[in-house]
Design a protein around this motif. Structure first.
Motif, PDB file in Angstrom:
ATOM      1  N   ILE A 165     -70.279   9.076  47.679  1.00  0.00           N
ATOM      2  CA  ILE A 165     -70.455   8.101  47.290  1.00  0.00           C
ATOM      3  C   ILE A 165     -71.375   7.417  48.273  1.00  0.00           C
ATOM      4  O   ILE A 165     -70.555   6.751  49.319  1.00  0.00           O
ATOM      5  CB  ILE A 165     -69.370   7.114  46.501  1.00  0.00           C
ATOM      6  CG1 ILE A 165     -68.338   7.786  45.757  1.00  0.00           C
ATOM      7  CG2 ILE A 165     -70.133   5.667  45.955  1.00  0.00           C
ATOM      8  CD1 ILE A 165     -69.298   8.358  44.444  1.00  0.00           C
ATOM      9  N   THR A 166     -72.546   7.560  48.419  1.00  0.00           N
ATOM     10  CA  THR A 166     -73.530   7.017  49.483  1.00  0.00           C
ATOM     11  C   THR A 166     -74.244   5.813  49.121  1.00  0.00           C
ATOM     12  O   THR A 166     -74.564   4.970  50.028  1.00  0.00           O
ATOM     13  CB  THR A 166     -74.520   8.141  49.847  1.00  0.00           C
ATOM     14  OG1 THR A 166     -75.265   8.211  48.672  1.00  0.00           O
ATOM     15  CG2 THR A 166     -73.813   9.363  50.125  1.00  0.00           C
ATOM     16  N   ARG A 167     -73.923   5.264  47.927  1.00  0.00           N
ATOM     17  CA  ARG A 167     -74.361   3.646  47.648  1.00  0.00           C
ATOM     18  C   ARG A 167     -73.477   3.276  46.748  1.00  0.00           C
ATOM     19  O   ARG A 167     -72.769   3.904  45.780  1.00  0.00           O
ATOM     20  CB  ARG A 167     -75.891   3.981  46.762  1.00  0.00           C
ATOM     21  CG  ARG A 167     -77.039   4.395  47.655  1.00  0.00           C
ATOM     22  CD  ARG A 167     -77.228   3.261  48.655  1.00  0.00           C
ATOM     23  NE  ARG A 167     -77.489   2.001  47.844  1.00  0.00           N
ATOM     24  CZ  ARG A 167     -77.316   0.876  48.320  1.00  0.00           C
ATOM     25  NH1 ARG A 167     -76.941   0.637  49.579  1.00  0.00           N
ATOM     26  NH2 ARG A 167     -77.695  -0.348  47.624  1.00  0.00           N
ATOM     27  N   PRO A 168     -73.064   1.894  46.640  1.00  0.00           N
ATOM     28  CA  PRO A 168     -72.026   1.404  45.756  1.00  0.00           C
ATOM     29  C   PRO A 168     -72.213   1.518  44.355  1.00  0.00           C
ATOM     30  O   PRO A 168     -71.593   1.920  43.672  1.00  0.00           O
ATOM     31  CB  PRO A 168     -72.350  -0.224  46.262  1.00  0.00           C
ATOM     32  CG  PRO A 168     -72.845  -0.359  47.562  1.00  0.00           C
ATOM     33  CD  PRO A 168     -73.689   0.900  47.682  1.00  0.00           C
ATOM     34  N   GLU A 169     -73.636   1.382  43.796  1.00  0.00           N
ATOM     35  CA  GLU A 169     -73.752   1.533  42.427  1.00  0.00           C
ATOM     36  C   GLU A 169     -73.565   3.100  41.814  1.00  0.00           C
ATOM     37  O   GLU A 169     -73.268   3.323  40.529  1.00  0.00           O
ATOM     38  CB  GLU A 169     -75.062   1.237  42.098  1.00  0.00           C
ATOM     39  CG  GLU A 169     -76.465   1.881  42.729  1.00  0.00           C
ATOM     40  CD  GLU A 169     -76.893   1.108  44.061  1.00  0.00           C
ATOM     41  OE1 GLU A 169     -77.980   1.266  44.389  1.00  0.00           O
ATOM     42  OE2 GLU A 169     -75.876   0.556  44.821  1.00  0.00           O
ATOM     43  N   ALA A 170     -73.685   4.029  42.989  1.00  0.00           N
ATOM     44  CA  ALA A 170     -73.391   5.416  42.436  1.00  0.00           C
ATOM     45  C   ALA A 170     -71.935   5.752  42.124  1.00  0.00           C
ATOM     46  O   ALA A 170     -71.769   6.762  41.479  1.00  0.00           O
ATOM     47  CB  ALA A 170     -73.780   6.637  43.592  1.00  0.00           C
ATOM     48  N   LEU A 171     -71.038   4.880  42.531  1.00  0.00           N
ATOM     49  CA  LEU A 171     -69.470   4.886  42.055  1.00  0.00           C
ATOM     50  C   LEU A 171     -69.295   4.679  40.726  1.00  0.00           C
ATOM     51  O   LEU A 171     -68.743   5.507  40.175  1.00  0.00           O
ATOM     52  CB  LEU A 171     -68.771   3.779  42.704  1.00  0.00           C
ATOM     53  CG  LEU A 171     -67.368   3.687  42.365  1.00  0.00           C
ATOM     54  CD1 LEU A 171     -66.678   5.095  42.920  1.00  0.00           C
ATOM     55  CD2 LEU A 171     -66.581   2.424  42.852  1.00  0.00           C
ATOM     56  N   ILE A 172     -70.086   4.137  39.866  1.00  0.00           N
ATOM     57  CA  ILE A 172     -70.294   3.939  38.184  1.00  0.00           C
ATOM     58  C   ILE A 172     -70.083   5.308  37.824  1.00  0.00           C
ATOM     59  O   ILE A 172     -69.139   5.725  36.974  1.00  0.00           O
ATOM     60  CB  ILE A 172     -71.006   2.874  37.734  1.00  0.00           C
ATOM     61  CG1 ILE A 172     -70.583   1.492  38.476  1.00  0.00           C
ATOM     62  CG2 ILE A 172     -71.034   2.859  36.485  1.00  0.00           C
ATOM     63  CD1 ILE A 172     -71.655   0.449  38.158  1.00  0.00           C
ATOM     64  N   PRO A 173     -71.346   6.079  37.729  1.00  0.00           N
ATOM     65  CA  PRO A 173     -71.425   7.385  36.818  1.00  0.00           C
ATOM     66  C   PRO A 173     -70.244   8.170  37.578  1.00  0.00           C
ATOM     67  O   PRO A 173     -69.744   9.202  36.897  1.00  0.00           O
ATOM     68  CB  PRO A 173     -72.722   7.802  37.152  1.00  0.00           C
ATOM     69  CG  PRO A 173     -73.155   6.902  38.191  1.00  0.00           C
ATOM     70  CD  PRO A 173     -72.611   5.828  38.547  1.00  0.00           C
ATOM     71  N   SER A 174     -70.202   8.321  38.774  1.00  0.00           N
ATOM     72  CA  SER A 174     -69.386   9.276  39.585  1.00  0.00           C
ATOM     73  C   SER A 174     -67.757   9.118  38.831  1.00  0.00           C
ATOM     74  O   SER A 174     -67.206  10.019  38.743  1.00  0.00           O
ATOM     75  CB  SER A 174     -69.455   9.236  41.005  1.00  0.00           C
ATOM     76  OG  SER A 174     -68.636  10.163  41.606  1.00  0.00           O
ATOM     77  N   ALA A 175     -67.368   7.700  39.191  1.00  0.00           N
ATOM     78  CA  ALA A 175     -65.967   7.502  38.637  1.00  0.00           C
ATOM     79  C   ALA A 175     -65.800   8.017  37.364  1.00  0.00           C
ATOM     80  O   ALA A 175     -64.653   8.629  36.892  1.00  0.00           O
ATOM     81  CB  ALA A 175     -65.367   6.160  38.868  1.00  0.00           C
ATOM     82  N   LEU A 176     -66.732   7.928  36.522  1.00  0.00           N
ATOM     83  CA  LEU A 176     -66.668   7.999  35.133  1.00  0.00           C
ATOM     84  C   LEU A 176     -66.423   9.626  34.989  1.00  0.00           C
ATOM     85  O   LEU A 176     -65.579  10.147  33.905  1.00  0.00           O
ATOM     86  CB  LEU A 176     -67.597   7.409  34.113  1.00  0.00           C
ATOM     87  CG  LEU A 176     -67.712   6.136  34.109  1.00  0.00           C
ATOM     88  CD1 LEU A 176     -68.952   5.276  33.353  1.00  0.00           C
ATOM     89  CD2 LEU A 176     -66.369   5.530  33.110  1.00  0.00           C
ATOM     90  N   GLN A 177     -67.307  10.317  35.526  1.00  0.00           N
ATOM     91  CA  GLN A 177     -67.368  11.820  35.560  1.00  0.00           C
ATOM     92  C   GLN A 177     -65.836  12.204  35.970  1.00  0.00           C
ATOM     93  O   GLN A 177     -65.286  13.270  35.608  1.00  0.00           O
ATOM     94  CB  GLN A 177     -68.382  12.423  36.422  1.00  0.00           C
ATOM     95  CG  GLN A 177     -69.755  12.411  35.601  1.00  0.00           C
ATOM     96  CD  GLN A 177     -69.841  13.082  34.558  1.00  0.00           C
ATOM     97  OE1 GLN A 177     -69.151  14.222  34.236  1.00  0.00           O
ATOM     98  NE2 GLN A 177     -70.647  12.759  33.530  1.00  0.00           N
TER      99      GLN A 177
END
Length: 635
Positions: A165-177
């Motif tokens: 997770i290199t950017r905060p907003e990248a957490l959203i799709p990654s956490a759901l996956q």
């Protein structure tokens, strides 16, 4: 306009995880029940601070939004999470957070164990700075040809899902996956979200919908009608069918469906290490463990079977005796499995479905034809099972209660005091073979063997995880001295949190299982004994003066020493009644001086030196070649 809340990445992740649930058969429960953590500079100010924010009871309630457990070793924390997940039928698990560097790489063994055994666990290792203000930072691996590689990339091949997770907003799709994979019965295993330490502490305006409660439905897919019809035809035409029950029976909670199938058809049921307990030991169709560590009853049925019905099994080499066990002319395989990858193994007929759904559909279809196996076949395996039970009784019996016990007698003493509420945990050494052949499983989840990875050191932390999932149960970690020395550290955690696990510590002065294997393969037990070095350079001197009981006591555990069979019986009963972490320590007689359990009933392929001068290796190679010649490929 979408409402938002400003939080750090770590705070947002912890809040998100606290709102995730699973649902199966109408039952809902937390997906991430707690977080284990050891803190360092890579996670203390991020995830550590977030756990303080959400570790306290929120909203005026009495329970923390995200409970926290303090571990002593990163690998151990994963084992505890895996034990919790298995006891929870893969519907709930724990997260594990570490710092960067060695804290992160210590996760690799636990991640491999989780993925190999198809058990969910969420790994949250810290990572190096995404913004690279200083390069390198403490504990950073420098890779000259790639700037985006860190030691966390070691976790990629042992994870079912990996993201950095290199950017905060990248957490959203990654956490759901990540949640999708954790709750997928086909794909589940270790899931890794690598968290750069600067990103953990970075703030972002998160959409409030991200924190809404989500229930991830764990599917029970039924069988394809064409595959089901082919499966029914195969079973009806078989004269000597045999069920091989694997861990998928337990994961699906298909034990009752399996019992109904077996009772309707009278087909005998053998079990892998992961599947043992699918039927109670005294069920009429249960014939015990199958494969290299199996019973004579199950293995003889396997050799003569014309149809092998695998239910939720991966068909490892221990189950197939390295391709030598299922030797019947024209033997076919019918594989009921939720994973197509496993359903097609051994060129079998796939029946891709949830184990419970598939068994129920098979039973209903076969009952329409009033199908059951011949009475002569039933009589054959029933009589063989009775003979095997007599062998078990002989192994358990101690004619001289005032002498040091053998390892089977240790199991016999434990067998005499437990009931169906007890859980026994083991993973490595000589105990798995003895347990698979001898243990009489009384309930669906009494027998907890981690034999996909067979990881030494798993037992004690896994026992903690099981006890957290089922606090009302008596939980026993069965460990040999070799396994104990690998990872005793979580005894401190059990003591700290008052988790009343029972540790049965068996001292036999070395790697008993590998010592026997070494002798069989011509390696002459080299390097397998815990003894002083002799003049010839081998470790064949006197036993080392190591006091493992004193070690366990020094870590805060109550220890009961047993010198004889009589002592052992008393100590086990006292430990079972204890409400604090308790260890029973016993030194066993060695295999050199007493008869042990029944020998292996099927082969296992461990390659032997093709050329050697020592007679032991030459003889072992001759035997090896005879066994190899019996291997067959099922095509």
């Amino acid at each position: 306009m979408t409402s938002t809340t400003r939080l750090t990445v770590a705070q947002a992740l912890v809040r998100f995880l606290s709102a995730q649930y699973t649902e199966r058969d109408g039952v809902r429960q937390r997906l991430i029940g707690a977080t284990w953590g050891i803190f360092g500079h890579g996670n203390v100010a991020g995830i550590g601070q977030a756990l303080i924010e959400y570790g306290a009871a929120s909203g005026g309630g009495t329970s923390p939004a995200m409970p926290y457990h303090q571990g002593r070793n990163e690998q151990s924390m994963v084992h505890a999470a895996v034990g919790y997940a298995r006891q929870s039928n893969r519907l709930s698990t724990h997260a594990v957070t570490t710092s960067i560097g060695p804290g992160a790489t210590n996760l690799v063994t636990g991640a491999a164990l989780a993925t190999i055994n198809h058990l969910p666990v969420l790994l949250l290792p810290g990572d190096v700075f995404a913004t690279r203000p200083a390069d390198p930072v403490l504990q950073q691996l420098e890779v000259p040809y790639a700037g985006d590689v860190s030691v966390n990339d070691c976790l990629r091949p042992v994870s079912k899902y990996f993201d950095r997770i290199t950017r905060p907003e990248a957490l959203i799709p990654s956490a759901l996956q990540a949640m999708r994979v954790l709750t997928d019965p086909v794909e589940t295993g270790a899931v890794t979200l690598a968290l750069p330490q600067d990103v953990q502490a970075e703030a972002y305006d998160w959409p409030d919908d991200f924190f809404a409660e989500r229930a991830w439905v764990v599917r029970r897919p039924g069988a394809d009608p064409t595959e089901l019809a082919e499966a029914v035809r195969a079973i009806r035409s078989a004269r000597r069918p045999l069920v091989v029950a694997g861990g998928g029976v337990h994961h699906s909670r298909a034990e009752e469906a399996l019992a109904e199938f077996a009772e309707a058809t009278r087909i005998p049921v053998a079990s892998t290490q992961a599947g043992k307990g699918s039927l109670r030991h005294d069920h009429r169709q249960d014939v015990g463990g199958v494969g290299h560590t199996g019973t004579a009853t199950a293995d003889e049925l396997a050799r003569t079977a014309d149809l092998v019905i695998g239910v939720g099994t991966r068909y490892t080499d221990f189950t197939t005796a390295s391709g030598t066990l299922f030797a019947g002319d024209g033997v076919r395989f019918l594989n009921l499995n939720i994973a197509p990858y496993d359903g097609h193994k051994l060129a079998g007929m796939p029946l891709i479905a949830d184990a419970r759904s598939g068994l129920q559909e098979l039973t209903a279809a076969l009952e329409m034809h009033a199908h059951r196996v011949a009475d002569s076949y039933i009589a054959e395996y029933t009589e063989d099972k009775e003979r095997w039970e007599q062998r078990v009784d002989a192994c358990y019996e101690a004619d001289e209660p005032d002498v040091r016990p053998t390892q089977p007698q240790v199991l016999g003493a434990l067998d005499a005091i437990v009931d169906e509420s007890d859980v026994i945990i083991n993973a490595a050494g000589s105990l798995p073979g003895d347990l698979h052949k001898l243990w009489r499983a009384r309930s669906r989840d009494q027998y907890h063997l981690e034999y996909g990875y067979s990881c030494m050191g798993y037992e004690i932390p896994a026992a903690i995880g099981v006890k957290l999932a089922a606090p009302e149960r008596n939980v026993w970690a069965l460990v040999g001295d070799g396994t104990y020395l690998m990872m005793p550290t979580e005894i401190v955690t059990a003591v700290q949190e008052g988790i009343a696990i029972k540790v049965l510590l068996v001292q036999n002065h070395g790697y008993a299982s590998i010592g026997g294997l070494s002798e069989e393969t011509g390696a002459e037990r080299f390097g397998t004994a815990y003894r002083y070095r002799s003049e010839d350079g081998t470790f064949t001197g006197a036993p080392l003066p190591v006091d493992l009981a004193a070690n366990a006591a020094s870590l805060g555990m109550r220890v009961l020493r047993a010198k004889t069979v009589s002592d052992l019986r008393e100590a086990l009963a006292e430990a079972r009644a204890a409400d604090t972490p308790t260890c029973v320590y016993v030194e066993t007689q060695t295999a050199d001086t007493v008869s042990g359990p029944p020998p292996a009933q099927a082969w296992w392929d461990v390659p032997v030196a093709e050329t050697a001068t020592r007679p032991s290796a030459v003889k072992a190679r001759e035997l090896y070649e005879r066994h190899v010649s019996t291997r067959r490929r099922h095509l």
